[in-house]
Design an enzyme around this catalytic site. Sequence first.
Site, PDB file in Angstrom:
ATOM      1  N   LYS A 142       1.224  -1.251  -0.099  1.00 22.21           N
ATOM      2  CA  LYS A 142      -0.198  -0.203   0.009  1.00 22.21           C
ATOM      3  C   LYS A 142       1.167   1.233  -0.602  1.00 22.21           C
ATOM      4  O   LYS A 142       0.050   2.381  -1.112  1.00 22.21           O
ATOM      5  CB  LYS A 142      -0.697  -0.061   1.067  1.00 22.21           C
ATOM      6  CG  LYS A 142      -1.613  -1.868   1.498  1.00 22.21           C
ATOM      7  CD  LYS A 142      -2.885  -1.316   0.435  1.00 22.21           C
ATOM      8  CE  LYS A 142      -3.972  -2.455   1.331  1.00 22.21           C
ATOM      9  NZ  LYS A 142      -4.248  -3.556   1.147  1.00 22.21           N
TER      10      LYS A 142
HETATM   11  C1  LIG Z   1      -4.637  -4.288   1.117  1.00 21.73           C
HETATM   12  C2  LIG Z   1      -3.645  -5.625   0.859  1.00 21.73           C
HETATM   13  C3  LIG Z   1      -4.244  -7.091  -0.005  1.00 21.73           C
HETATM   14  C4  LIG Z   1      -5.588  -7.362  -0.737  1.00 21.73           C
HETATM   15  O1  LIG Z   1      -4.758  -6.715  -2.099  1.00 21.73           O
HETATM   16  P1  LIG Z   1      -6.683  -5.590  -2.953  1.00 21.73           P
HETATM   17  O2  LIG Z   1      -5.876  -4.831  -3.835  1.00 21.73           O
HETATM   18  O3  LIG Z   1      -7.279  -5.019  -1.974  1.00 21.73           O
HETATM   19  O4  LIG Z   1      -7.005  -6.464  -3.802  1.00 21.73           O
HETATM   20  C5  LIG Z   1      -3.078  -8.173  -0.132  1.00 21.73           C
HETATM   21  N1  LIG Z   1      -2.461  -8.311   1.070  1.00 21.73           N
HETATM   22  C6  LIG Z   1      -2.183  -7.552   1.940  1.00 21.73           C
HETATM   23  C7  LIG Z   1      -0.787  -7.632   2.813  1.00 21.73           C
HETATM   24  C8  LIG Z   1      -2.544  -6.542   1.912  1.00 21.73           C
HETATM   25  O5  LIG Z   1      -2.283  -5.147   2.600  1.00 21.73           O
END
Ligand SMILES: *Cc1c(COP(=O)(O)O)cnc(C)c1O
Length: 458
Positions: free
Chosen positions: A111
């Site tokens: 993120k």
């Molecule tokens: C947010 C997240 C996901 C999922 O990603 P999306 O874009 O919501 O499909 C998977 N793994 C981790 C560690 C995350 O923080």
Amino acid sequence: MNYFSTRDKSLKFSFKDIFLRGLAPGGGLFLPNEIKKYNQEELNYLSKLSYNDLATEIIFNFCSDEIKKKELNSLIQKSYSSFKEKEVVNIKKIGNINLLELYHGPTLAFKDIAMQLIGNMYDHLEVAKDKTVNIVVATSGDTGSAAIAALSNKKNINLFVLHPHNKISSIQRKIMTTIGGANIYNIAIEGSFDDCQKIVKELFNENSFRSKINMSGVNSINWARIVCQIVYYFYSFFKLKKNNISFSVPTGNFGDIYAGYVAKKMGLPINKLIVATNKNDILQRVINTGEYKPGIVKATITPSMDIQVASNFERLLYYILDENDSKVGSLMSDLSSKNLFNLERREIDKIKKDFEAVKVTDEETVSIIDEIYKEHKFIIDPHTATGVGAAKSFKNLGDIIVLGTAHPFKFSDTIKKAIGKNLDSPEHLKLNMDKKETFDIIGNSNSEVKNYILGKIQ
Ligand SMILES: *Cc1c(COP(=O)(O)O)cnc(C)c1O
């Protein structure tokens, strides 16, 4: 370039508009009216670029009306200067797995890659110049901390982060509730991530409230986040220097994997995109059977994927339904009135051209972590392990890149159970374990959240 809504093609918005709004009026999601398609010669050129220069080329396609290329390049350099890897991401060969490590940013999850840049775009686009912007975001654990790291102490910006109370890992919570400045408000909602996301979407659709607080959003439904995530599909594809590459992606809200779909639309010859889910497997079910039916969210050891309403799936639907906005709108209204919709065989077949989907249980996830550790002395986080698990179900797909979505330290409790080891905090995570956590617990209702926000900003 203009942006329109998946539920209304006649709407016209600029990049700055959609950046600020996140969600289209009427509840649809924004899409660009053109997606650049690279030819082979252009791909060859891109393949020689550094991560930051590649990011500049790709992202520029989507915001060139508002940000000059040179300025974008310096925003990108600034955004990624805090990353532990000079090239932002890293590819590691572990046995026959190609692991794309996306977790070298300040809060140890992928993120950060979008959020750091978005934080700097808020400054550059001067969206909070004359009037305070209140950003409201729902998190399943990692978006919140990444947003806090990116927006803490920014002038004229407040950030309200809604997380599901007691449903994220203790280190995820610790990071979120200790690193922020005075403009950050952590709210633990007595409900699931789906509840948090629903509240945020509904507040966005309440025009009077939205304008009253000058509300903005940074959830993965914000197109700017998807755009930043397209880059690492290109980068890792080029680095592997193979022809037939698929990606396996731990998936919750369908944002990260959707970025891969856009990369493919832009001409990157990706073979398959593999959706890995935990037992909240709505995406696995819709892709394999056509039924999209959210259930009750179940808690798993991969909390960032504990999602039953995968919002970004609507962006795929738009293309699967031949760009028919009213059909998207009618499926979405079925979803809200009947809590389900069904796709036709032809539509499922179309999805299956680009996607595969596999459910991985908690037990399988733990044994994958254990196995990778025993065989390779390498520790992966539980989310990444679902990606590895899903990839293992395909023997004849050629090379697969697994997206490493979080650093294992964030899920130390699960790692301890899986391999009996305590993990140390990576050095670049500036976490003070003794610092007092600040967050407020409030009920699962729009009015309580609204009152809370109004109380804080008055
Ligand atoms: C947010 C997240 C996901 C999922 O990603 P999306 O874009 O919501 O499909 C998977 N793994 C981790 C560690 C995350 O923080």
